[in-house]
Design a protein around this motif. Structure first.
Motif, mmCIF file in Angstrom:
data_model
loop_
_atom_site.group_PDB
_atom_site.id
_atom_site.type_symbol
_atom_site.label_atom_id
_atom_site.label_comp_id
_atom_site.label_asym_id
_atom_site.label_seq_id
_atom_site.Cartn_x
_atom_site.Cartn_y
_atom_site.Cartn_z
ATOM 1 N N GLU A 144 91.524 52.969 13.420
ATOM 2 C CA GLU A 144 90.644 54.121 13.542
ATOM 3 C C GLU A 144 91.459 55.389 13.366
ATOM 4 O OE1 GLU A 144 88.283 55.840 17.248
ATOM 5 O OE2 GLU A 144 87.640 53.842 16.645
ATOM 6 N N ASP A 166 89.311 60.870 16.281
ATOM 7 C CA ASP A 166 87.878 60.584 16.364
ATOM 8 C C ASP A 166 87.454 60.548 17.823
ATOM 9 O OD1 ASP A 166 87.375 60.428 13.659
ATOM 10 O OD2 ASP A 166 87.497 58.249 13.558
ATOM 11 N N VAL A 187 84.929 59.236 20.340
ATOM 12 C CA VAL A 187 83.932 58.177 20.479
ATOM 13 C C VAL A 187 82.861 58.650 21.448
ATOM 14 C CG1 VAL A 187 83.521 55.796 21.179
ATOM 15 C CG2 VAL A 187 85.634 56.383 19.978
ATOM 16 N N GLU A 216 79.604 53.223 22.433
ATOM 17 C CA GLU A 216 79.991 51.976 21.760
ATOM 18 C C GLU A 216 79.237 50.799 22.351
ATOM 19 O OE1 GLU A 216 83.960 50.042 23.248
ATOM 20 O OE2 GLU A 216 84.316 52.175 22.941
ATOM 21 N N LYS A 223 81.193 51.661 17.216
ATOM 22 C CA LYS A 223 81.437 52.923 17.911
ATOM 23 C C LYS A 223 80.761 54.060 17.160
ATOM 24 C CE LYS A 223 85.905 51.521 19.750
ATOM 25 N NZ LYS A 223 87.346 51.818 19.800
ATOM 26 N N ILE A 236 80.870 57.857 16.418
ATOM 27 C CA ILE A 236 81.907 58.878 16.513
ATOM 28 C C ILE A 236 81.336 60.253 16.186
ATOM 29 C CG2 ILE A 236 83.830 57.307 16.087
ATOM 30 C CD1 ILE A 236 83.892 58.287 13.215
ATOM 31 N N GLY A 248 80.347 56.412 12.258
ATOM 32 C CA GLY A 248 80.781 55.420 13.228
ATOM 33 C C GLY A 248 81.815 54.482 12.649
#
Length: 96
Positions: A16, A20, A22, A25, A34, A36, A48
């Motif tokens: 990832e 980012d 999150v 999730e 997830k 994002i 995501g």
């Protein structure tokens, strides 16, 4: 990575991207989806990641869609839903 996958917002990566945020999730059929944060001006853009451990290697697929909204809760629900749809349609092939 294929031209079409890039054009339509799909992107395979080994991890990832840093930074980012999150927002939410869930686990689904052995994958982790997830939602994002991706800001687009004053709105949030649907984005995501889908993750799974395959053969001892952590795989991540990043998706970005054109949908934009102002509600964080709506974004999370839609991103998780889109992640489930991608998994149902493509399964582990998203990592190829």
């Amino acid at each position: 990575m294929s031209f079409w996958k890039t054009l339509f917002g799909g992107k395979a990566a080994s991890a990832e991207p840093a930074g980012d945020k999150v927002l939410g999730e869930e686990s689904y059929k052995g994958f982790v989806i997830k939602a994002i944060e991706m800001k687009a001006g004053s709105e949030l853009q649907l984005a995501g990641t889908i993750e799974k451990e395959i053969g001892g290697e952590h795989k991540t697929y990043r998706f970005v869609r054109a949908d934009r909204m102002t509600s964080r809760d709506d974004l999370i629900a839609l991103a998780l839903s889109k992640g489930r749809q991608i998994i149902d349609e493509q399964g582990e092939r998203i990592f190829n």
